[in-house]
Design an enzyme around this catalytic site. Sequence first.
Site, PDB file in Angstrom:
ATOM      1  N   ASP A  71      41.211  22.492  87.033  1.00  0.00           N
ATOM      2  CA  ASP A  71      41.199  23.594  86.083  1.00  0.00           C
ATOM      3  C   ASP A  71      39.921  24.359  86.350  1.00  0.00           C
ATOM      4  OD1 ASP A  71      42.749  24.826  83.937  1.00  0.00           O
ATOM      5  OD2 ASP A  71      40.909  24.580  82.787  1.00  0.00           O
ATOM      6  N   TYR A 156      39.690  36.504  90.439  1.00  0.00           N
ATOM      7  CA  TYR A 156      38.492  37.330  90.259  1.00  0.00           C
ATOM      8  C   TYR A 156      37.686  37.481  91.559  1.00  0.00           C
ATOM      9  CZ  TYR A 156      39.513  36.609  85.289  1.00  0.00           C
ATOM     10  OH  TYR A 156      40.123  36.586  84.057  1.00  0.00           O
TER      11      TYR A 156
HETATM   12  P1  IMP Z   1      43.883  27.679  85.914  1.00  0.00           P
HETATM   13  O1  IMP Z   1      42.835  26.757  86.474  1.00  0.00           O
HETATM   14  O2  IMP Z   1      45.189  27.526  86.615  1.00  0.00           O
HETATM   15  O3  IMP Z   1      43.953  27.606  84.416  1.00  0.00           O
HETATM   16  O4  IMP Z   1      43.486  29.189  86.254  1.00  0.00           O
HETATM   17  C1  IMP Z   1      42.224  29.532  86.608  1.00  0.00           C
HETATM   18  C2  IMP Z   1      42.096  31.044  86.681  1.00  0.00           C
HETATM   19  O5  IMP Z   1      40.706  31.291  86.903  1.00  0.00           O
HETATM   20  C3  IMP Z   1      42.828  31.667  87.866  1.00  0.00           C
HETATM   21  O6  IMP Z   1      44.090  32.164  87.522  1.00  0.00           O
HETATM   22  C4  IMP Z   1      41.885  32.802  88.243  1.00  0.00           C
HETATM   23  O7  IMP Z   1      42.106  33.903  87.403  1.00  0.00           O
HETATM   24  C5  IMP Z   1      40.521  32.226  87.911  1.00  0.00           C
HETATM   25  N1  IMP Z   1      39.946  31.530  89.103  1.00  0.00           N
HETATM   26  C6  IMP Z   1      39.751  30.194  89.267  1.00  0.00           C
HETATM   27  N2  IMP Z   1      39.241  29.928  90.471  1.00  0.00           N
HETATM   28  C7  IMP Z   1      39.126  31.105  91.098  1.00  0.00           C
HETATM   29  C8  IMP Z   1      38.675  31.463  92.402  1.00  0.00           C
HETATM   30  O8  IMP Z   1      38.309  30.647  93.256  1.00  0.00           O
HETATM   31  N3  IMP Z   1      38.687  32.776  92.663  1.00  0.00           N
HETATM   32  C9  IMP Z   1      39.088  33.727  91.770  1.00  0.00           C
HETATM   33  N4  IMP Z   1      39.553  33.439  90.563  1.00  0.00           N
HETATM   34  C10 IMP Z   1      39.574  32.136  90.212  1.00  0.00           C
END
Ligand code: IMP
Length: 199
Positions: A71, A156
Amino acid sequence: MPRALLIGSGNRDKATELAQLLDGTAWDVKTLGDFPEVPEPEETETTFEGNALLKARYYGRAFSVACVADDSGIEVEALSGAPGVRSARYAGENCSYDDNNRKLLAALKDAPPAGRRARFVCCAAFVDHDGTEHVELGTVEGLIAREARGSNGFGYDPIFMPSGFEQTFGELNPLVKSGVSHRGEAFRKMCAWLAEHGA
Ligand code: IMP
């Protein structure tokens, strides 16, 4: 025979990065595409660690397999750490990466330079059949750029400049990103732990 290790992520961009980071371990790395479709779990926890464990437990149990999940998100100084665990849905349910980036750039329009300080955080979680659980954390500090630049990576990446670089993650080579990124750090630590305890 190498044991199967499932990457428990429905986000294709993240799963691709994770598969590269786990390449070369003694595990037989699988993605969700190797298994029958199941609904994604709702991320109901309020911390990166809670949600990473929730996903690894959910997919591990669904397919009776050892599972890693992460996450992750971005914390911005001027926004008191937001969007944080809500990074994927910052601009609303079903929003695009571009929607999120536009909303964040607009929120920082009048922020002083120090307010543009930000960091990515990643919690990696491993869950095995026998109840073994292990988590690792990775972070990368940087600044939110004034406009989106570059088309590498996801999320991002086009608006985040890691400390020590003039380019955004969207402009940097993916291998350079992995070398300094939150996910790279968390999964390098996880790979070291798995090499000692896993497979
Ligand atoms: P989750 O971990 O699936 O809840 O989502 C994490 C969210 O954080 C992603 O959809 C991106 O919007 C952002 N995110 C996490 N890691 C990265 C990265 O390495 N680059 C850019 N955005 C990130």
